[in-house]
Design a protein around this motif. Structure first.
Motif, short mmCIF file in Angstrom:
data_model
loop_
_atom_site.label_atom_id
_atom_site.label_comp_id
_atom_site.label_asym_id
_atom_site.label_seq_id
_atom_site.Cartn_x
_atom_site.Cartn_y
_atom_site.Cartn_z
N UNK A 1 -4.68 -1.27 -7.82
CA UNK A 1 -3.97 -2.11 -6.98
C UNK A 1 -4.47 -1.99 -5.39
N UNK A 2 -3.83 -3.00 -4.83
CA UNK A 2 -4.20 -3.04 -3.32
C UNK A 2 -2.91 -2.38 -2.43
N UNK A 3 -3.43 -1.44 -1.55
CA UNK A 3 -2.68 -0.75 -0.67
C UNK A 3 -1.86 -1.63 0.22
N UNK A 4 -0.47 -1.26 0.21
CA UNK A 4 0.38 -2.16 0.99
C UNK A 4 0.86 -1.52 2.19
N UNK A 5 0.94 -0.22 2.17
CA UNK A 5 1.23 0.52 3.51
C UNK A 5 0.94 1.99 3.21
N UNK A 6 0.50 2.67 4.53
CA UNK A 6 0.18 4.26 4.51
C UNK A 6 1.08 4.94 5.24
N UNK B 1 -1.08 10.48 -1.77
CA UNK B 1 -2.50 9.87 -1.56
C UNK B 1 -3.73 10.69 -2.33
N UNK B 2 -3.33 11.92 -2.91
CA UNK B 2 -4.28 12.67 -3.72
C UNK B 2 -4.32 12.13 -5.13
N UNK B 3 -3.38 11.31 -5.30
CA UNK B 3 -3.31 10.67 -6.66
C UNK B 3 -4.11 9.14 -6.85
N UNK B 4 -4.83 8.91 -5.78
CA UNK B 4 -5.48 7.82 -5.97
C UNK B 4 -6.95 7.87 -5.35
N UNK B 5 -7.81 7.24 -6.01
CA UNK B 5 -9.36 7.02 -5.49
C UNK B 5 -9.59 5.53 -4.97
N UNK B 6 -10.35 5.69 -4.09
CA UNK B 6 -10.76 4.13 -3.46
C UNK B 6 -11.90 3.59 -4.40
N UNK B 7 -11.56 2.22 -4.67
CA UNK B 7 -12.48 1.49 -5.58
C UNK B 7 -13.49 0.83 -4.37
N UNK B 8 -14.78 1.16 -4.84
CA UNK B 8 -15.88 0.26 -3.89
C UNK B 8 -16.65 -0.30 -5.00
N UNK C 1 3.53 11.61 5.88
CA UNK C 1 3.95 12.23 4.23
C UNK C 1 2.83 12.00 3.51
N UNK C 2 1.46 11.74 3.92
CA UNK C 2 0.42 11.62 3.14
C UNK C 2 0.76 10.86 1.66
N UNK C 3 1.41 9.59 1.92
CA UNK C 3 1.85 8.80 0.84
C UNK C 3 1.24 7.40 1.16
N UNK C 4 1.43 6.52 0.10
CA UNK C 4 1.23 4.95 0.19
C UNK C 4 1.80 4.35 -0.72
N UNK C 5 1.79 3.11 -0.50
CA UNK C 5 2.71 2.08 -1.49
C UNK C 5 1.43 1.17 -1.88
N UNK C 6 1.28 0.92 -3.15
CA UNK C 6 0.41 0.43 -4.00
C UNK C 6 0.91 -0.73 -5.08
N UNK C 7 0.56 -2.02 -4.64
CA UNK C 7 0.95 -3.14 -5.31
C UNK C 7 1.21 -2.84 -6.90
N UNK C 8 2.37 -3.05 -7.52
CA UNK C 8 2.50 -2.75 -8.85
C UNK C 8 2.53 -1.53 -9.46
N UNK D 1 -7.92 11.57 10.44
CA UNK D 1 -7.84 10.08 9.94
C UNK D 1 -7.91 10.16 8.25
N UNK D 2 -7.16 9.29 7.66
CA UNK D 2 -7.05 9.30 6.34
C UNK D 2 -8.37 8.51 5.80
N UNK D 3 -8.71 8.72 4.56
CA UNK D 3 -9.79 8.12 3.85
C UNK D 3 -9.53 6.83 3.20
N UNK D 4 -8.05 6.49 3.10
CA UNK D 4 -7.84 5.34 2.43
C UNK D 4 -6.83 4.48 3.44
#
Length: 103
Positions: free
Chosen positions: A24-29, A68-75, A33-40, A3-6
């Protein structure tokens, strides 16, 4: 498959690439391909022909996939790594920086 972490709906911060330090907010995962779409983030131009859905056609600006390796979760506003642990009999994500359960 692990399972992915984001997940969709998470707030993330870009840590590498042309949009570094943007949030930004994640739109789709895309797990495959281990990629995601982020708003803006990673905006690309797409040339569309007129169709029934888009009568005008023309140049569209939309988000492109980012690895996905180029982003970090904001908590709670701070970027953090994500871990998994068992909470009773349920597997949950937790922020490694604070140790708090994310969901």
């Amino acid at each position: 498959m692990s399972s992915l972490k984001i997940k969709k709906g998470d707030m993330v911060k870009v840590i590498a690439g042309k949009d570094k330090d943007k949030e930004g907010k994640v739109i789709a995962v895309n797990v495959k391909n281990n990629t995601l779409l982020v708003e803006g983030i990673n905006m690309v131009t797409k040339h569309a022909k007129p169709s029934m859905a888009n009568q005008q056609g023309g140049i569209l600006h939309q988000e492109g996939p980012i690895d996905i390796s180029n982003v970090m979760l904001l908590h709670k506003g701070t970027p953090t790594r994500v871990g998994f642990k068992m909470d009773g009999d349920k597997k949950v994500r937790y922020a490694k920086k604070s140790g708090e359960v994310i969901d």
